[in-house]
Design a protein around this motif. Structure first.
Motif: not given
Length: 228
Positions: A88-91, A95-101, A209-215
């Motif tokens: 996802y860094l290559f692409k 946002r996906y990179v930060s979510d995964i990490a 964590i999904f809820f917190l990241m979304k907020k």
């Protein structure tokens, strides 16, 4: 287009309700396991599971489980996370990179912290030798569950993949942590409650964590629009 937007608006509260119910149920189940298995030392369920698999495990099953359990280890998951982040860094999908990490690192930190807190010892006479550390919650079960959840999230965000393939891959991804968890019980390196506790913790943490990241993301976007 207007009807589609209305349907999506109607679906959002339902998704929030389902997530809230799952979160509460997972926290309750995790707390129940901690109280009964760790504090009250009720081990009848764990012993029954151990006796069942001891009586029904064959040498070929043990060999297969020794191979399967590798896919819940850090030796597999760390490179897998790095490959996923690199992709996802290559692409340039940061946002996906930060979510995964964030999800991967935070869940690992919580798992090690809880192991230190609960200090539960592993079952006697493990089949898989050389295993150190505390038993609850199962790190392999939690880590494989978190990774599977990330894969499912990314899978269903992929618009170019047909729904039929998404459904097939979803079944495979869901089975992955379940089989890893079973391998830990069959190899007698974890109690069944360790594995179930790991799944419960994983469910609660992913939702939280999904809820917190979304907020946080919504607040950041709102602040950015105000300053523009």
């Amino acid at each position: 287009m207007e009807k589609k937007n209305i349907n999506l608006l109607k679906l959002a509260p339902l998704e929030l309700l389902v997530a809230a119910v799952l979160f509460i149920a997972s926290i309750f189940a995790f707390s129940f396991i901690v109280h009964e298995a760790l504090f009250e030392r009720e081990d009848e369920f764990d012993l029954k599971v151990i006796h069942y698999f001891t009586a029904h495990s064959s040498p070929s099953l043990i060999t297969w489980m020794e191979r399967v359990t590798f896919f819940g280890s850090s030796t597999f998951l760390l490179p897998a996370y790095l490959v996923l982040i690199g992709f996802y860094l290559f692409k340039k999908n940061y946002r996906y990179v930060s979510d995964i990490a964030v999800i991967g690192i935070s869940s690992t930190a919580i798992m090690f912290a809880l192991k230190k807190i609960f200090h539960r010892h592993r079952p006697d006479m493990p089949i898989l030798k050389g295993i150190a550390g505390y038993s609850f919650p199962s790190g392999h079960s939690l880590s494989s569950f978190i990774f599977a959840t990330i894969l499912l999230y990314l899978l269903w965000q992929e618009s170019r993949l047909p729904k039929g393939w998404k459904s097939i891959l979803t079944v495979i991804v869901v089975l992955y942590p379940i089989i890893v968890g079973l391998s830990r019980i069959i190899l007698n390196v974890h109690y069944a409650t360790d594995v179930i506790g790991g799944f419960c913790l994983g469910t609660a943490w992913v939702i939280a964590i999904f809820f917190l990241m979304k907020k946080i993301r919504q607040r950041f976007d709102a602040n950015r629009h105000e300053t523009v």
